[in-house]
Design a protein around this motif. Structure first.
Motif, short mmCIF file in Angstrom:
data_model
loop_
_atom_site.label_atom_id
_atom_site.label_comp_id
_atom_site.label_asym_id
_atom_site.label_seq_id
_atom_site.Cartn_x
_atom_site.Cartn_y
_atom_site.Cartn_z
N ARG A 26 46.65 52.49 52.68
CA ARG A 26 45.32 51.95 52.53
C ARG A 26 45.16 51.42 51.12
O ARG A 26 44.86 52.17 50.17
CB ARG A 26 44.29 53.03 52.86
CG ARG A 26 44.15 53.32 54.35
CD ARG A 26 43.36 52.22 55.06
NE ARG A 26 42.02 52.13 54.48
CZ ARG A 26 41.03 52.96 54.81
NH1 ARG A 26 41.19 53.89 55.74
NH2 ARG A 26 39.84 52.81 54.25
N ALA A 27 45.33 50.12 50.97
CA ALA A 27 45.27 49.51 49.65
C ALA A 27 43.91 49.70 49.01
O ALA A 27 43.80 49.86 47.78
CB ALA A 27 45.62 48.03 49.74
N LYS A 58 40.80 52.10 44.77
CA LYS A 58 39.56 52.78 44.41
C LYS A 58 39.84 53.96 43.49
O LYS A 58 39.05 54.25 42.56
CB LYS A 58 38.85 53.25 45.68
CG LYS A 58 37.57 54.03 45.45
CD LYS A 58 36.97 54.45 46.78
CE LYS A 58 35.71 55.30 46.60
NZ LYS A 58 35.14 55.71 47.92
N HIS A 59 40.97 54.65 43.71
CA HIS A 59 41.28 55.84 42.92
C HIS A 59 42.37 55.57 41.88
O HIS A 59 42.97 56.50 41.36
CB HIS A 59 41.69 56.98 43.87
CG HIS A 59 40.60 57.37 44.81
ND1 HIS A 59 39.50 58.12 44.41
CD2 HIS A 59 40.40 57.09 46.12
CE1 HIS A 59 38.69 58.29 45.45
NE2 HIS A 59 39.21 57.67 46.50
N ARG A 60 42.59 54.27 41.60
CA ARG A 60 43.49 53.83 40.54
C ARG A 60 44.90 54.39 40.72
O ARG A 60 45.52 54.90 39.78
CB ARG A 60 42.92 54.22 39.17
CG ARG A 60 41.57 53.59 38.88
CD ARG A 60 41.06 53.95 37.50
NE ARG A 60 39.75 53.33 37.24
CZ ARG A 60 39.07 53.46 36.12
NH1 ARG A 60 39.58 54.20 35.12
NH2 ARG A 60 37.89 52.86 35.96
N GLY A 104 42.49 43.58 56.26
CA GLY A 104 42.39 43.27 54.84
C GLY A 104 42.44 44.49 53.93
O GLY A 104 42.27 44.34 52.72
N ARG A 105 42.70 45.67 54.49
CA ARG A 105 42.67 46.89 53.68
C ARG A 105 44.01 47.64 53.69
O ARG A 105 44.10 48.78 53.23
CB ARG A 105 41.57 47.82 54.20
CG ARG A 105 40.17 47.19 54.14
CD ARG A 105 39.20 47.86 55.10
NE ARG A 105 38.97 49.26 54.77
CZ ARG A 105 38.33 50.12 55.58
NH1 ARG A 105 37.86 49.69 56.74
NH2 ARG A 105 38.16 51.37 55.21
N VAL A 106 45.05 46.99 54.24
CA VAL A 106 46.35 47.64 54.41
C VAL A 106 47.42 46.83 53.70
O VAL A 106 47.40 45.60 53.70
CB VAL A 106 46.69 47.77 55.91
CG1 VAL A 106 48.10 48.33 56.10
CG2 VAL A 106 45.67 48.65 56.62
#
Length: 419
Positions: A146-147, A152-154, A281-283
């Motif tokens: 999950r890109a 989001k968590h750097r 768009g999130r992978v």
């Protein structure tokens, strides 16, 4: 229709093979290509246009690889000439060649003809210095992630399994979503389990067979790889149901947005990017991790080859069909029309293909590093012998060390009986 191109492509020795004595029907057995539309019917019509008087009849195989193998064994052992060209899991080619079921394609396909294909696809296509199949579709184990969550968590894609575990713990603690699983993989007792177990063993710096034929020569490392898979389940980094999971079960769960990482094949990316996909768009894709102190990355290759029934009544035409379907033009058409990966390396940088599959340059690099499963006529027996041992570790019935010891003893007995 690119008839002129096809005629030039398919001509061997300066002429195109034409049937004599009336119309000819070639029967082609294959599993339907995933994707929005099956590109195969149109390709077969192109082949027919280049070969007047020839009809190609495509007949569907069951989707499950084990069912396909059973179908072939029953029909080929029965000396059935009911089909001419067959789509084969690449791991079966040496087995079928030794059994005398495949036509030797060396007169039509040379070693030079195989050079444009990935090296890990060429090895299982050849046996005893002869060419028995044409590489056709390619697979390699990849890590989906999950890109959006990692960004989001750097975090960056993990290079080791230990780093992946740490990222799962951190992301889940921050997200506080009890429905979010860590990493999914295939642990049901079937060929997918063999693949995942081999990748864990390779990632820990071990092999199934040594150069001298020794079985699990790095015993401690092999056991460590299996023990790590069990630890993923015990720790909750992987849900317990992965022990009953295959590619599609894990793909759907990850595609619903319910996991951070997924080990699967490249076909899944097209499905994650459909308009209705919750993860569109999130992978992204990365190499499968290695282990600290083990190998850098160890992903299994897979895919399908094309072979010819040795009892075909039309060996020349069947070989021509194999050459056509394995050509760059045909593989490009299949790649653009279906959720699959070609075996020809150049297509991963083809402008049209990359426009349709932006991840292909990354996948190309992963495929160059892919590991073929043990290339042996006894592969299916090797896999079916090891699967219960691997499964016993995952469900906590045996220790990893016991499974490796028992697997070694059983394989030694099996292989001795085949000599």
């Amino acid at each position: 229709m690119r008839v002129a191109l096809l005629i030039a492509l398919l001509a061997v020795g300066g002429c195109v093979a034409r049937p004599e004595g009336g119309p000819v029907t070639l029967v082609f057995k294959y599993a339907r290509i995933l994707g929005d539309a099956d590109p195969m019917p149109a390709l077969l019509r192109e082949f027919e246009a280049a070969h007047p008087g020839v009809r190609v009849k495509a007949e569907a195989l069951p989707w499950a690889s084990d069912d396909q193998h059973q179908f072939y064994v029953i029909n080929l052992e029965g000396r059935s000439p009911g089909f001419d060209v067959m789509m084969l899991d690449c791991i079966w080619v040496p087995e079928f060649a030794r059994a005398g079921w495949l036509l030797d394609l060396s007169p039509w396909i040379s070693r030079a003809d195989l050079e444009p294909h990935f090296p890990s696809t060429i090895e299982p296509a050849t046996w005893n210095d002869r060419v028995w199949a044409m590489p056709w579709l390619m697979n390699v184990g990849v890590l989906y992630y999950r890109a959006d969550l990692l960004a989001k968590h750097r975090l960056t894609p993990p290079r080791t399994w230990e780093a992946l575990v740490d990222q799962v713990v951190r992301v889940r603690a921050a997200e506080r979503d009890p429905r979010l699983d860590g990493v999914l993989w295939q642990g049901r007792q079937y060929e997918g389990l063999t693949v995942n177990a081999l990748e864990a063993i390779w990632a820990n710096g071990a092999r199934v067979f040594g150069d001298d034929g020794a079985i699990f020569p790095e015993e401690e490392r092999a056991a460590g790889g299996l023990a790590f898979l069990r630890a993923l389940i015990v720790s909750g980094v992987s849900p317990s149901w992965v022990t009953a999971a295959d590619e599609e079960l894990t793909r759907r769960h990850f595609g619903d947005g319910r996991a951070i990482f997924l080990r699967n094949w490249p076909y899944a990316m097209d499905l994650f990017q459909t308009p209705a996909s919750p993860v569109r768009g999130r992978v992204a894709i990365a190499a499968l991790p290695g282990r600290v102190g083990g190998a850098a990355s160890a992903a299994s290759s897979g895919g399908a080859h094309l072979g010819v029934n040795r009892r075909t009544r039309h060996p020349e035409l069947a070989a021509q069909l194999v050459r056509f379907l394995g050509s760059a033009e045909a593989q490009k058409t299949m790649t653009l029309g279906g959720a699959l990966n070609p075996t020809r390396m150049a297509l991963y940088h083809d402008r049209d293909v990359v426009a349709a599959h932006p991840e292909f340059p990354v996948v190309h690099d992963l495929m160059l590093r892919a590991h073929p499963r043990p290339v042996t006529p006894a592969y299916l027996m090797v896999s079916s012998t090891l699967q219960p041992e691997f499964s016993a570790v995952l469900v906590g019935v045996k220790s990893a060390r016991q499974a490796i010891e028992h697997g070694r003893a059983r394989l030694a007995y099996l292989l001795e009986g085949l000599r």
